[in-house]
Motif scaffolding. Structure first.
Motif, short mmCIF file in Angstrom:
data_model
loop_
_atom_site.label_atom_id
_atom_site.label_comp_id
_atom_site.label_asym_id
_atom_site.label_seq_id
_atom_site.Cartn_x
_atom_site.Cartn_y
_atom_site.Cartn_z
N PRO A 109 0.78 -1.26 -0.05
CA PRO A 109 -0.01 -0.09 -0.09
C PRO A 109 0.90 1.25 0.08
N LEU A 110 0.35 2.36 -0.61
CA LEU A 110 1.10 3.56 -0.56
C LEU A 110 0.52 4.31 0.73
N PRO A 111 1.60 4.73 1.44
CA PRO A 111 1.15 5.41 2.66
C PRO A 111 0.67 6.72 2.07
N PRO A 112 -0.43 7.55 3.04
CA PRO A 112 -0.65 9.03 2.68
C PRO A 112 0.47 9.74 2.69
N GLY A 113 0.45 10.64 1.51
CA GLY A 113 1.66 11.71 1.59
C GLY A 113 2.76 11.16 0.65
N LEU A 114 2.77 9.77 0.25
CA LEU A 114 3.91 9.34 -0.75
C LEU A 114 3.26 9.29 -2.23
N SER A 115 3.99 10.00 -3.20
CA SER A 115 3.36 10.02 -4.29
C SER A 115 3.70 8.77 -5.02
#
Length: 319
Positions: A109-115
């Motif tokens: 999963p992409l963490p919030p704030g990582l583009s």
């Protein structure tokens, strides 16, 4: 969907845009609608035909990692993945496309704030750097030489080695690149031949290989370890092992490393930890340039020129 394939081995102009059927996930698979695609050195090797003997043929879709949104899932996949923004390795290819088909077990999963661009800049390269330094057994206070440090793997390896408390030497092609690597944690800046800093290192992490590899074996301290993670300059001389035997009393070690040998859960955990570190500002995603997927030829020209610092990312646009 639209994708970029290898229309003919050789220069970057062999990359062509084609229409392909939309992928359909089988059991255990998902489809990712791509938002960013990593461009790596292995893509250039495949495009040149250097790996044709390993089964890569004309018509191959390059691209070994993507980030985007899960838009379809196969049977047996947790429905919670649907609609999530993720990063994923695509194996030996398939990333230069509007959609990518991957096993659900590899998703991070992409963490919030990582583009998505930062994810494909750090994901694959970061895993190689992390596990290669583990393979080398790098300890705080030891000296590590990162050969080919300005590339995608190298810039992450420098940062991770700095976080581990190592003394870091790097090889690179210009003073400007040296300054940028120093800002990432490098201590000593060497030229491509390894000149310009102390000549004894506990660890050599080599992305380049090629004819000069034996020179860097000579730069190892007693009990030194070399780990080769790339062959961007081609294979080393066939007799390079003689250099190791000639240094028998130094107890040197030589290893190759590929993340193909890392269990999937371990790779996912390491990549997730790297993403978290990047979100906190502890690791920097070094993005050389972001280009439309339709201009993949330009990305590969930059790779071939040796001008890339960090990584190039492609986004699914066509002009």
């Amino acid at each position: 969907m639209r994708a970029v394939t290898i229309g003919g081995f050789g220069p970057p102009e062999g990359l062509v845009v084609v229409d392909l059927p939309d992928p359909t996930p089988a059991a255990g698979q998902v489809v990712i609608t791509t938002e960013a695609i990593g461009v790596g050195g292995v893509d250039a090797l495949i495009r040149r035909g250097s790996l044709a003997a390993h089964g890569f043929a004309v018509g191959h879709v390059p691209g070994t990692e993507v980030a985007g949104t899960v838009t379809a899932i196969g049977t047996g996949v947790d429905p919670a993945w649907a609609g999530r923004r993720v990063w994923a390795p695509t194996g030996t290819g398939g990333g230069y496309a509007e959609q990518a088909l991957v096993p659900a077990e590899v998703l991070v999963p992409l963490p919030p704030g990582l583009s998505p661009v930062d994810a494909v800049t750090l994901g694959g390269s970061g895993a190689v750097a992390h596990f290669a330094l583990l393979r080398a057994g790098l300890s705080p206070g030891e000296s590590v030489l990162v050969r080919g440090a300005a590339g995608g793997i190298g810039v992450v390896a420098v940062q991770l080695a700095a976080r581990a408390g190592a003394v870091i030497s790097v090889t690179t092609s210009s003073a400007d690149r040296g300054d940028r690597l120093r800002a990432l944690g490098a201590t000593h800046i060497l030229d491509r031949a390894g000149r310009g800093a102390p000549g004894s290192h506990d660890v050599v992490l080599d992305v380049v290989a090629g004819a000069d590899l034996p020179t860097f074996l000579d730069a190892l301290a007693p009990n030194g370890r070399m780990v080769v993670v790339g062959v961007m300059a081609g294979p080393p001389p066939a007799d390079f092992g003689a250099r190791l035997l000639a240094s028998f009393r130094k107890s040197l070690s030589f290893a190759t490393f590929s993340t193909d040998t890392v269990p999937t859960p371990d790779r996912r955990a390491a990549t997730a930890a790297l993403f978290t570190a990047a979100r906190r500002g502890e690791v920097i995603a070094v993005v050389h340039e972001v280009l439309p997927l339709g201009q993949a030829v330009l990305a590969h020209r930059a790779l071939d020129s040796g001008a890339v610092f960090g990584r190039i990312a492609l986004v699914p646009q066509w002009r």
